[in-house]
Write a protein that holds these residues in place. Structure first.
Motif, PDB file in Angstrom:
ATOM      1  N   TRP A  61       0.841  -1.190   0.000  1.00  0.00           N
ATOM      2  CA  TRP A  61       0.000   0.000   0.000  1.00  0.00           C
ATOM      3  C   TRP A  61       0.885   1.251   0.000  1.00  0.00           C
ATOM      4  O   TRP A  61       1.978   1.243   0.574  1.00  0.00           O
ATOM      5  CB  TRP A  61      -0.895   0.044   1.229  1.00  0.00           C
ATOM      6  N   ALA A  62       0.395   2.314  -0.601  1.00  0.00           N
ATOM      7  CA  ALA A  62       1.106   3.592  -0.588  1.00  0.00           C
ATOM      8  C   ALA A  62       0.087   4.716  -0.581  1.00  0.00           C
ATOM      9  O   ALA A  62      -1.050   4.551  -1.050  1.00  0.00           O
ATOM     10  CB  ALA A  62       2.041   3.723  -1.791  1.00  0.00           C
ATOM     11  N   VAL A  63       0.475   5.870  -0.048  1.00  0.00           N
ATOM     12  CA  VAL A  63      -0.408   7.035  -0.016  1.00  0.00           C
ATOM     13  C   VAL A  63       0.388   8.248  -0.477  1.00  0.00           C
ATOM     14  O   VAL A  63       1.593   8.351  -0.217  1.00  0.00           O
ATOM     15  CB  VAL A  63      -1.009   7.249   1.394  1.00  0.00           C
ATOM     16  N   ARG A  64      -0.276   9.163  -1.156  1.00  0.00           N
ATOM     17  CA  ARG A  64       0.375  10.359  -1.702  1.00  0.00           C
ATOM     18  C   ARG A  64      -0.473  11.584  -1.407  1.00  0.00           C
ATOM     19  O   ARG A  64      -1.665  11.623  -1.727  1.00  0.00           O
ATOM     20  CB  ARG A  64       0.517  10.216  -3.210  1.00  0.00           C
ATOM     21  N   SER A  65       0.129  12.591  -0.792  1.00  0.00           N
ATOM     22  CA  SER A  65      -0.564  13.867  -0.584  1.00  0.00           C
ATOM     23  C   SER A  65      -0.594  14.646  -1.885  1.00  0.00           C
ATOM     24  O   SER A  65       0.398  14.706  -2.610  1.00  0.00           O
ATOM     25  CB  SER A  65       0.155  14.684   0.493  1.00  0.00           C
ATOM     26  N   LEU A  66      -1.728  15.274  -2.169  1.00  0.00           N
ATOM     27  CA  LEU A  66      -1.888  16.075  -3.382  1.00  0.00           C
ATOM     28  C   LEU A  66      -2.124  17.545  -3.080  1.00  0.00           C
ATOM     29  O   LEU A  66      -2.265  18.346  -4.004  1.00  0.00           O
ATOM     30  CB  LEU A  66      -3.055  15.525  -4.218  1.00  0.00           C
ATOM     31  N   GLY A  67      -2.191  17.910  -1.810  1.00  0.00           N
ATOM     32  CA  GLY A  67      -2.380  19.304  -1.437  1.00  0.00           C
ATOM     33  C   GLY A  67      -3.832  19.747  -1.540  1.00  0.00           C
ATOM     34  O   GLY A  67      -4.727  18.980  -1.902  1.00  0.00           O
ATOM     35  N   ALA A  68      -4.075  20.996  -1.213  1.00  0.00           N
ATOM     36  CA  ALA A  68      -5.418  21.587  -1.257  1.00  0.00           C
ATOM     37  C   ALA A  68      -5.374  22.882  -2.053  1.00  0.00           C
ATOM     38  O   ALA A  68      -4.347  23.567  -2.092  1.00  0.00           O
ATOM     39  CB  ALA A  68      -5.933  21.860   0.151  1.00  0.00           C
ATOM     40  N   GLY A  69      -6.486  23.208  -2.677  1.00  0.00           N
ATOM     41  CA  GLY A  69      -6.576  24.465  -3.404  1.00  0.00           C
ATOM     42  C   GLY A  69      -7.044  25.598  -2.507  1.00  0.00           C
ATOM     43  O   GLY A  69      -7.466  25.386  -1.368  1.00  0.00           O
ATOM     44  N   ARG A  70      -6.984  26.814  -3.024  1.00  0.00           N
ATOM     45  CA  ARG A  70      -7.413  27.982  -2.268  1.00  0.00           C
ATOM     46  C   ARG A  70      -8.858  28.377  -2.570  1.00  0.00           C
ATOM     47  O   ARG A  70      -9.411  29.250  -1.903  1.00  0.00           O
ATOM     48  CB  ARG A  70      -6.494  29.165  -2.582  1.00  0.00           C
ATOM     49  N   ALA A  71      -9.460  27.742  -3.568  1.00  0.00           N
ATOM     50  CA  ALA A  71     -10.827  28.102  -3.945  1.00  0.00           C
ATOM     51  C   ALA A  71     -11.815  27.672  -2.867  1.00  0.00           C
ATOM     52  O   ALA A  71     -11.546  26.769  -2.068  1.00  0.00           O
ATOM     53  CB  ALA A  71     -11.196  27.454  -5.278  1.00  0.00           C
ATOM     54  N   GLY A 125      -6.682   5.052  -6.062  1.00  0.00           N
ATOM     55  CA  GLY A 125      -7.963   5.691  -5.804  1.00  0.00           C
ATOM     56  C   GLY A 125      -7.757   7.111  -5.307  1.00  0.00           C
ATOM     57  O   GLY A 125      -6.837   7.370  -4.524  1.00  0.00           O
ATOM     58  N   THR A 126      -8.624   8.031  -5.756  1.00  0.00           N
ATOM     59  CA  THR A 126      -8.459   9.425  -5.340  1.00  0.00           C
ATOM     60  C   THR A 126      -9.773  10.180  -5.455  1.00  0.00           C
ATOM     61  O   THR A 126     -10.752   9.698  -6.043  1.00  0.00           O
ATOM     62  CB  THR A 126      -7.376  10.128  -6.179  1.00  0.00           C
ATOM     63  N   HIS A 127      -9.783  11.389  -4.891  1.00  0.00           N
ATOM     64  CA  HIS A 127     -10.884  12.346  -4.999  1.00  0.00           C
ATOM     65  C   HIS A 127     -10.238  13.718  -5.157  1.00  0.00           C
ATOM     66  O   HIS A 127      -9.677  14.252  -4.197  1.00  0.00           O
ATOM     67  CB  HIS A 127     -11.762  12.292  -3.750  1.00  0.00           C
ATOM     68  N   LEU A 128     -10.322  14.273  -6.361  1.00  0.00           N
ATOM     69  CA  LEU A 128      -9.622  15.521  -6.651  1.00  0.00           C
ATOM     70  C   LEU A 128     -10.464  16.737  -6.273  1.00  0.00           C
ATOM     71  O   LEU A 128     -11.664  16.644  -6.020  1.00  0.00           O
ATOM     72  CB  LEU A 128      -9.247  15.577  -8.134  1.00  0.00           C
ATOM     73  N   TRP A 156     -23.209  29.036   1.805  1.00  0.00           N
ATOM     74  CA  TRP A 156     -21.973  28.869   2.545  1.00  0.00           C
ATOM     75  C   TRP A 156     -20.806  28.846   1.555  1.00  0.00           C
ATOM     76  O   TRP A 156     -20.956  28.398   0.421  1.00  0.00           O
ATOM     77  CB  TRP A 156     -21.967  27.542   3.306  1.00  0.00           C
ATOM     78  N   TRP A 157     -19.662  29.274   2.004  1.00  0.00           N
ATOM     79  CA  TRP A 157     -18.451  29.167   1.203  1.00  0.00           C
ATOM     80  C   TRP A 157     -17.553  28.134   1.874  1.00  0.00           C
ATOM     81  O   TRP A 157     -17.002  28.375   2.936  1.00  0.00           O
ATOM     82  CB  TRP A 157     -17.746  30.523   1.080  1.00  0.00           C
ATOM     83  N   ILE A 158     -17.448  26.970   1.237  1.00  0.00           N
ATOM     84  CA  ILE A 158     -16.755  25.830   1.830  1.00  0.00           C
ATOM     85  C   ILE A 158     -15.310  25.784   1.331  1.00  0.00           C
ATOM     86  O   ILE A 158     -15.070  25.734   0.121  1.00  0.00           O
ATOM     87  CB  ILE A 158     -17.461  24.512   1.463  1.00  0.00           C
ATOM     88  N   PRO A 159     -14.320  25.810   2.236  1.00  0.00           N
ATOM     89  CA  PRO A 159     -12.927  25.729   1.795  1.00  0.00           C
ATOM     90  C   PRO A 159     -12.583  24.332   1.276  1.00  0.00           C
ATOM     91  O   PRO A 159     -13.203  23.337   1.671  1.00  0.00           O
ATOM     92  CB  PRO A 159     -12.141  26.054   3.068  1.00  0.00           C
ATOM     93  N   ASP A 160     -11.616  24.278   0.402  1.00  0.00           N
ATOM     94  CA  ASP A 160     -11.135  22.999  -0.106  1.00  0.00           C
ATOM     95  C   ASP A 160     -10.409  22.261   1.017  1.00  0.00           C
ATOM     96  O   ASP A 160      -9.906  22.862   1.958  1.00  0.00           O
ATOM     97  CB  ASP A 160     -10.184  23.222  -1.285  1.00  0.00           C
ATOM     98  N   GLU A 161     -10.387  20.950   0.898  1.00  0.00           N
ATOM     99  CA  GLU A 161      -9.709  20.112   1.876  1.00  0.00           C
ATOM    100  C   GLU A 161      -8.451  19.516   1.248  1.00  0.00           C
ATOM    101  O   GLU A 161      -8.315  19.508   0.026  1.00  0.00           O
ATOM    102  CB  GLU A 161     -10.641  18.974   2.320  1.00  0.00           C
ATOM    103  N   PRO A 162      -7.535  18.989   2.046  1.00  0.00           N
ATOM    104  CA  PRO A 162      -6.393  18.281   1.450  1.00  0.00           C
ATOM    105  C   PRO A 162      -6.885  17.094   0.627  1.00  0.00           C
ATOM    106  O   PRO A 162      -7.826  16.405   1.014  1.00  0.00           O
ATOM    107  CB  PRO A 162      -5.592  17.810   2.664  1.00  0.00           C
ATOM    108  N   ARG A 163      -6.237  16.874  -0.493  1.00  0.00           N
ATOM    109  CA  ARG A 163      -6.588  15.745  -1.350  1.00  0.00           C
ATOM    110  C   ARG A 163      -5.444  14.739  -1.338  1.00  0.00           C
ATOM    111  O   ARG A 163      -4.274  15.116  -1.273  1.00  0.00           O
ATOM    112  CB  ARG A 163      -6.871  16.221  -2.773  1.00  0.00           C
ATOM    113  N   VAL A 164      -5.810  13.463  -1.421  1.00  0.00           N
ATOM    114  CA  VAL A 164      -4.812  12.400  -1.348  1.00  0.00           C
ATOM    115  C   VAL A 164      -5.139  11.324  -2.372  1.00  0.00           C
ATOM    116  O   VAL A 164      -6.240  11.286  -2.940  1.00  0.00           O
ATOM    117  CB  VAL A 164      -4.748  11.761   0.057  1.00  0.00           C
TER     118      VAL A 164
END
Length: 270
Positions: A116-126, A169-172, A143-151
């Protein structure tokens, strides 16, 4: 030959927005046939979803013997930012106890997993505009919902006959420009993974765009969102040209706001 799929679980909510308890969650997933399933918007120990350990519950319903859950938020997602980002992500498996309320993604496998491996993809500012009730007043408001970290989570699989492949597997991000940057990072990461590499998930990018950026082919071509009357394809399974797709399906389930996407993948002839 393996069957790969992706499902945005939407925290186990049905079409009315009601969160399903564990028995109803299992019933909603009855008949889902996937050797490997990427799942997004997955709750663990959240009061809003009956405190169900959703990755464990989904794995049990699918008969997936191994899985990993990557938490991206600690606490309960809400407009008041009472949660905190989890970066680097926590990677939890079947033998690990929940560390409190979490939200993230999961990758589930019926097949033996070598690594197994995991990779951080960061979060946007939108920020995402969302029309929803105010829990303090009950009134609907924006509401204005901030982006979350993506992995991304990767599983190196053992295939029948002794071969291997990797499913990611991911969620961008919901912001397209950020999702494109994250997908480019995934493409670079995929080059270091044992191939062939398949990418499955809610990519928040439409039609042929993800395949072009990732440098792969679309193994399923059908609208997947919104679940009730899909107009666009946000949920994808991508793979190299050395693979052939069979029996692609996009199916509505009694939960989630996206449709389930599945496809059988095998080596291309010749």
């Amino acid at each position: 030959m393996i069957r790969v799929g992706t499902l945005n679980l939407a925290s186990g909510r049905d079409a009315s927005g009601r969160s399903l308890a564990a028995p109803a969650l299992a019933a909603a997933l009855a008949g889902v046939d996937a050797d490997v399933l990427a799942v997004q918007e997955v709750d663990v120990a959240q009061p809003r979803s009956h405190s169900v350990d959703q990755p464990a519950a989904v794995a049990a319903a699918l008969g997936a013997t191994d899985w990993r859950y990557a938490a991206t938020l600690a606490g309960t997602p809400d407009p008041f930012r009472s949660w905190r980002p989890v970066d680097p992500p926590e990677l939890r498996g079947p033998d690990d106890e929940p560390a409190g309320p979490r939200y993230g993604i999961a990758l589930l496998s019926r097949l033996p997993v070598r690594r197994w491996a995991v990779r951080s993809l960061g979060a946007g500012r939108a920020r995402l505009p969302l029309l929803a009730p105010d829990p303090r007043t009950g009134r609907t408001r924006w509401w204005w919902i901030p982006d979350e970290p993506r992995v991304a989570v990767a599983a190196q699989l053992e295939l029948a006959g002794g071969g291997t492949c990797t499913v990611v597997g991911t969620h961008l991000s919901f912001a397209p420009h950020t999702a494109l940057r994250q997908l480019a990072r995934l493409r670079r990461w995929a080059r270091s993974l044992p191939g062939p590499v398949l990418l499955a998930g809610d990519l928040n990018l439409t039609g042929p765009v993800p395949a072009r950026v990732f440098g792969a082919q679309r193994l399923v071509r059908s609208p997947s969102y919104p679940a009730g009357a899909p107009r666009v394809q946000l949920d994808h399974v991508l793979g190299p040209a050395t693979l052939a797709a069979q029996d692609p399906q996009v199916r509505r389930l009694p939960l989630g706001d996206h449709r389930l996407v599945t496809v059988t993948v095998r080596s291309a002839p010749g």
